[in-house]
Write a protein that holds these residues in place. Structure first.
Motif, PDB file in Angstrom:
ATOM      1  N   ALA A  80       4.274  -8.169   4.514  1.00  0.00           N
ATOM      2  CA  ALA A  80       4.861  -7.641   4.180  1.00  0.00           C
ATOM      3  C   ALA A  80       5.222  -7.031   2.380  1.00  0.00           C
ATOM      4  O   ALA A  80       6.738  -7.335   3.004  1.00  0.00           O
ATOM      5  CB  ALA A  80       4.673  -5.858   4.465  1.00  0.00           C
ATOM      6  N   CYS A 134      -2.037   2.498   8.259  1.00  0.00           N
ATOM      7  CA  CYS A 134      -1.086   1.884   7.130  1.00  0.00           C
ATOM      8  C   CYS A 134      -0.368   0.105   7.251  1.00  0.00           C
ATOM      9  O   CYS A 134      -0.516  -0.621   6.552  1.00  0.00           O
ATOM     10  CB  CYS A 134       0.533   2.826   7.456  1.00  0.00           C
ATOM     11  N   VAL A 135      -0.491  -0.161   8.830  1.00  0.00           N
ATOM     12  CA  VAL A 135      -0.226  -1.418   8.640  1.00  0.00           C
ATOM     13  C   VAL A 135      -0.463  -2.363   8.746  1.00  0.00           C
ATOM     14  O   VAL A 135      -0.330  -3.127   7.787  1.00  0.00           O
ATOM     15  CB  VAL A 135       0.405  -1.742  10.847  1.00  0.00           C
ATOM     16  N   SER A 189      -0.464  -6.446   0.759  1.00  0.00           N
ATOM     17  CA  SER A 189       0.856  -7.059  -0.043  1.00  0.00           C
ATOM     18  C   SER A 189       0.039  -8.368  -0.837  1.00  0.00           C
ATOM     19  O   SER A 189       1.014  -8.851  -1.205  1.00  0.00           O
ATOM     20  CB  SER A 189       1.755  -7.349   1.311  1.00  0.00           C
ATOM     21  N   SER A 238      -2.965   5.726   4.518  1.00  0.00           N
ATOM     22  CA  SER A 238      -2.908   6.118   5.663  1.00  0.00           C
ATOM     23  C   SER A 238      -3.088   7.445   5.038  1.00  0.00           C
ATOM     24  O   SER A 238      -3.683   8.400   6.467  1.00  0.00           O
ATOM     25  CB  SER A 238      -1.704   5.435   6.788  1.00  0.00           C
ATOM     26  N   GLY A 273      -0.512   0.831   1.821  1.00  0.00           N
ATOM     27  CA  GLY A 273      -1.175   1.679   2.894  1.00  0.00           C
ATOM     28  C   GLY A 273      -0.473   2.874   3.492  1.00  0.00           C
ATOM     29  O   GLY A 273      -1.213   3.395   4.185  1.00  0.00           O
ATOM     30  N   THR A 308       6.213  -6.925  11.039  1.00  0.00           N
ATOM     31  CA  THR A 308       6.084  -8.376   9.758  1.00  0.00           C
ATOM     32  C   THR A 308       7.062  -8.826   8.567  1.00  0.00           C
ATOM     33  O   THR A 308       7.448  -8.197   8.797  1.00  0.00           O
ATOM     34  CB  THR A 308       4.542  -7.300   8.731  1.00  0.00           C
ATOM     35  N   GLY A 363      -1.655  -2.096   4.285  1.00  0.00           N
ATOM     36  CA  GLY A 363      -0.510  -2.638   3.707  1.00  0.00           C
ATOM     37  C   GLY A 363      -0.075  -3.576   4.153  1.00  0.00           C
ATOM     38  O   GLY A 363       0.374  -4.571   3.089  1.00  0.00           O
ATOM     39  N   TYR A 364      -0.434  -4.587   5.401  1.00  0.00           N
ATOM     40  CA  TYR A 364       0.126  -5.996   5.629  1.00  0.00           C
ATOM     41  C   TYR A 364      -0.866  -6.713   4.034  1.00  0.00           C
ATOM     42  O   TYR A 364      -1.094  -7.435   3.698  1.00  0.00           O
ATOM     43  CB  TYR A 364      -0.536  -6.019   6.740  1.00  0.00           C
ATOM     44  N   GLY A 388       4.287   3.545  10.493  1.00  0.00           N
ATOM     45  CA  GLY A 388       3.419   2.690  10.027  1.00  0.00           C
ATOM     46  C   GLY A 388       4.500   2.466   9.183  1.00  0.00           C
ATOM     47  O   GLY A 388       4.477   1.018   9.123  1.00  0.00           O
ATOM     48  N   LEU A 430       5.723  -1.736   9.789  1.00  0.00           N
ATOM     49  CA  LEU A 430       5.617  -2.916   8.927  1.00  0.00           C
ATOM     50  C   LEU A 430       6.431  -3.345   8.542  1.00  0.00           C
ATOM     51  O   LEU A 430       6.668  -4.741   8.046  1.00  0.00           O
ATOM     52  CB  LEU A 430       4.459  -2.331   7.666  1.00  0.00           C
ATOM     53  N   ALA A 442       3.476  -1.687   1.270  1.00  0.00           N
ATOM     54  CA  ALA A 442       3.780  -0.380   1.610  1.00  0.00           C
ATOM     55  C   ALA A 442       3.620   0.515   0.909  1.00  0.00           C
ATOM     56  O   ALA A 442       2.452   1.739   2.125  1.00  0.00           O
ATOM     57  CB  ALA A 442       5.535  -0.557   2.276  1.00  0.00           C
TER      58      ALA A 442
END
Length: 850
Positions: free
Chosen positions: A786, A822-823, A830, A798, A794, A783, A826-827, A775, A779, A791
């Motif tokens: 992020a 996580c994605v 951010s 996760s 995330g 992306t 985390g996104y 992930g 990420l 991260a």
């Protein structure tokens, strides 16, 4: 330094062979001689029939029962019923009286549980009972507690425990029956308020004195006798020779019948290994009405073994204790047969115990020579490659001089471990080909070659996790690297244990010695030659392991009567291919959608975020060569897995034709080594076993070198900025040795535990660690918004999400859960932090210089 470590590891290997660090072969041979053992006899010199029996804590308990103390039944003797509870405690030479039942009782069902011994139903001279008691050993005496009563009174029933659920089957509800009960009851001890539930009965008639058993997640019901009214109006027994299997959630299935009726055999049937149930003695009905009764020869002494996978029966030997109307007990690691009837009306006070031992086969001089030649060869490669290891770049990246085809074979060998070599044949043999649907590599490998590889090569990395620092921050890099290191330490233990099991389970080798020899030799050539030795030994090992597997498949096919047509016919009839694929959307089970979709995310980790494979991408001269190495695996992985599944299917048909060749004690994962050692010609068996060793060592050496790379690159150089390259090379070799020792120690621990399916346990570990790491890379690469704090949040979310769902979903969904969490987290997280003034040009798709 490298030569010093190399010599010490070879010396350690020699020590392990000589017995300094492991039990001797003589000690193992002594264990193999262990069979039946007589325990202290019961205090009642006449013995008891129909007693309850089982273990509670350290004590073995025998409660209630009947006998004829004065005259035999043919002399018009009176049957006496008892309520005494006897206990045998480890270290004591005789039984003690430890309490009494609420009333005289016999001929009920005995069920051992973690809480104590359950005594269900039973009878006395006047009536049958629905009472259920729990006997518990406490402070040198037995306490009797009451459990929910049976739906109706029942005696001469049988039962067994599957997980937390107690199952009872059959019986009669009164002392003068004209028919038997066809009842099937269940009591879940995990319920806060447990109660007996009436379940759908088996397809056959009602019965008494049947034998129950539990093995591989299923409840079994064998033989017994029905009661019918004869022409004169009197009840008479009808001996049965049928058998049934009950799987919770799936119901009943008729299975292969025993060779003849086996009535009143000790119950539950002892479960041996991972797939056998034993029926000991029992009344076959051939001596009913034997006269004169004083000369009755006794009940049959044959032991019949039922194999739950091939659905076959075989006579396994003879018991010195052909007792009926008694229970079995699991006590002090052995099965116990306490007292019981030896002839109609005649009891015996003798108590016997037994524990089946593996039947090991001599490996043979020629096989030893073949295996030794292989082991010497891989160490020789390490010695040769040690001449070229002068810097950390040589040790970690091979000076970027490895040919693409060698790197490609090394990637294949790294992923195709001893887990594949043994567990996939075990799955093909024990279940079916359903897990072959996990071959999502046609999606993952092009993604790795076209997307991930350009990032890694452009940044000129040594550790894949350097990218995470450049894209996010130091913390993200260290978290991912640490998770990888922890995963590899656990993985080394599993891949060491499996090949050791290959020899120790079926040949006259000590398990500890096998683990030490495998680990020490692998440490030796990895320390000496670095990644270059790892890759070139991988090339040799790929040839050995694939060649050995092909030879094994060809020999197995040649041993089957009828050849390929019979193999396809019998395997299809038993659902050994894809006949049982479940297309439902059940994320808690291994349905087709779980395997197909979950495997995409599950396998993503190995080729895009796992240092042991990604490290190969840095060993070739250029990006084009590295891409060729990846594309090579598109054409290798799926056929390789198909080969090992095919071996398991062919072995299923072989052992279905030859059930007498099976060893009841062996684990399912060891079915291929069992065939290798016992059925293959001398010399060839040594070569195929070398293939198993090769599969383990290729994965193990990759793990050792990649952990050393990750530690030195991601940790040591970061916290010791002034460290010279010479110092880092020395540290890398020390870490290699330490990780190898940790792996060997963990493998020895696994060897003393019971892991049902090592392949699934291995996949479980990958899912738990791999999703979070994968992930982070997704990420970063896919992306642009992020950032480092997001991260890290995330990654934390996760790991928490995977832990939260791990007991509710199939392990194939762990990676998807970890990646998606996580994605997504985390996104969006951010955006909660100030945008860093950081140039990510070349670090994310579409990112341009601001």
């Amino acid at each position: 330094m490298s030569r010093t470590i190399f010599y010490w590891t070879v010396a350690l290997c020699a020590a392990s062979w000589s017995g300094w660090l492991a039990p001797s072969l003589n000690a193992q041979q002594t264990d193999e001689a262990t069979g039946w053992t007589k325990l202290p006899s019961l205090p009642d010199a006449k013995g008891l029939g129909g007693s309850f029996a089982g273990a509670s804590g350290p004590a073995l308990l025998v409660a209630g029962g009947t006998n004829f103390p004065d005259k035999m039944p043919w002399e018009q003797g009176t049957k006496f019923w008892y309520d005494s509870i006897y206990a045998l405690v480890p270290g004591e030479a005789s039984w003690r009286v430890a309490g009494s039942l609420p009333g005289v009782r016999a001929y009920g069902a005995s069920i051992e549980t973690d809480r104590g011994l359950i005594c269900a139903g039973g009878a006395d001279a006047q009536m049958h009972y629905d009472e259920v008691y729990l006997l518990q050993w406490q402070a040198g005496a037995v306490t009797v507690n009451t459990l929910p009563p049976l739906p109706v009174p029942s005696a001469y029933l049988c039962g067994a425990r599957l997980g937390s659920v107690v199952y009872l089957a059959g019986g009669v509800d009164n002392p003068l029956p004209t028919s038997t009960l066809r009842s099937f009851w269940a009591l879940d001890l995990a319920d806060p308020e447990p109660r007996w539930r009436e379940l759908e009965p088996w397809p056959g008639p009602g019965r008494i004195l049947a034998t129950a058993g539990v093995q591989a997640g299923a409840f079994y019901l064998f033989s017994g006798a029905d009661i019918e009214v004869d022409a004169t109006g009197n009840p008479a027994r009808r001996y049965l020779s049928d058998a049934y299997r009950f799987v919770p959630g799936k119901g009943w299935q008729t299975i292969a019948a025993p060779p003849h009726p086996i009535v009143a055999a000790p119950s539950p049937a002892p479960a041996v290994g991972q797939s056998h149930l034993l029926l000991l003695s029992g009344d076959d009905g051939t001596k009913v009405g034997f006269t004169p009764p004083t000369e009755h020869p006794g009940f049959p002494s044959a032991i019949f073994a039922y194999h739950t996978i091939t659905d076959t029966w075989v006579e396994l030997g003879r018991t010195p204790a052909p007792h009926v109307t008694t229970a079995t007990a699991r006590w002090q690691g052995r099965w116990v047969i306490p007292s019981g009837e030896v002839r109609p009306g005649v009891r015996s006070p003798e108590v016997w115990s037994f524990q089946p031992q593996p039947r090991r086969t001599a490996f043979g001089l020629l096989n030893y020579v073949t295996l030794a030649a292989y082991l010497a060869g891989v160490v020789g490669i390490g010695v040769y490659c040690s001449r070229f290891n002068r810097t950390t770049d040589d040790f970690f990246r091979g000076g970027q001089s490895i040919p693409w085809w060698a790197a490609g074979l090394s990637i294949f060998a790294t992923v195709l471990s001893s887990i594949t070599y043994m567990a996939l044949p075990g799955l093909g043999y024990g279940t079916n080909w359903n897990l072959f649907l996990q071959n999502s590599y046609i999606i993952i490998l092009p993604l790795a070659a076209l997307v991930y590889l350009p990032f890694y090569r452009r940044l000129n990395l040594t550790s894949a996790y350097e990218y995470l620092e450049q894209r996010f921050n130091v913390g993200t890099r260290l978290v991912a690297s640490l998770l990888f290191i922890l995963f590899q330490c656990g993985r080394t233990a599993i891949v060491l244990y499996l090949p050791a099991l290959a020899l120790a389970a079926v040949a006259n080798f000590d398990l500890t010695t096998c683990i030490l020899v495998m680990g020490v030799l692998c440490i030796a050539y990895t320390v000496a030659g670095g990644i270059e030795a790892v890759i070139w030994t991988d090339v040799a090992q790929t040839v050995v392991l694939i060649g050995g597997a092909v030879l094994g498949l060809m020999i197995a096919v040649s041993r089957i009567d009828g050849g390929l047509p019979v193999i396809f016919e019998q395997a299809s009839a038993q659902g050994k291919f894809f006949e049982t694929v479940d297309w439902n959307w059940n994320i808690a089970a291994a349905t087709a959608w779980t395997i197909i979709l979950g495997a995409v995310f599950h396998n993503l980790f190995a080729y895009t975020a796992s240092q042991d494979v990604v490290q190969r991408y840095f060993t070739t001269p250029d990006q084009k060569s590295a891409a060729r190495a990846i594309w090579m695996n598109v054409f290798l992985v799926a056929p390789g897995q198909a080969l090992f599944f095919a071996i398991g299917t062919v072995l299923f048909v072989y052992y279905r034709q030859h059930p007498d060749r099976l060893d009841p004690v062996f684990q399912t994962d060891a079915i291929f080594p069992l065939f290798i050692v016992r059925e293959m010609p001398a010399g060839i068996a040594g070569l195929v076993v070398a293939g198993i060793f090769a599969a383990a060592q290729s994965t193990l050496s990759s793990s050792l070198n990649s952990v050393a790379t990750a530690y030195v690159t991601d940790f040591h150089r970061r916290f010791r900025v002034s460290a010279s390259d010479r110092e880092c090379l020395r540290v890398a070799r020390i870490v290699t040795v330490l990780v190898g020792i940790i792996g060997m120690g963990a493998a020895l621990w696994i060897a003393r535990s019971d892991v049902r399916s090592l392949f699934e346990a291995f996949l479980n570990v990958i899912g738990m660690f791999g999703g979070t790491i994968s992930g982070l890379f997704i990420l970063g690469i896919f992306t642009r918004s992020a950032n480092g704090p997001g991260a890290l949040l995330g990654a934390l979310a996760s790991a928490s999400a995977v832990w939260a769902v791990h007991s509710h979903v199939h392990f194939y969904w762990y990676a998807f859960t970890g990646i998606a969490t996580c994605v997504v987290v985390g996104y969006f997280a951010s955006f909660c932090f100030p945008r860093a003034n950081k140039d990510i040009t070349g670090l994310a798709l579409g990112a341009r210089r601001a």
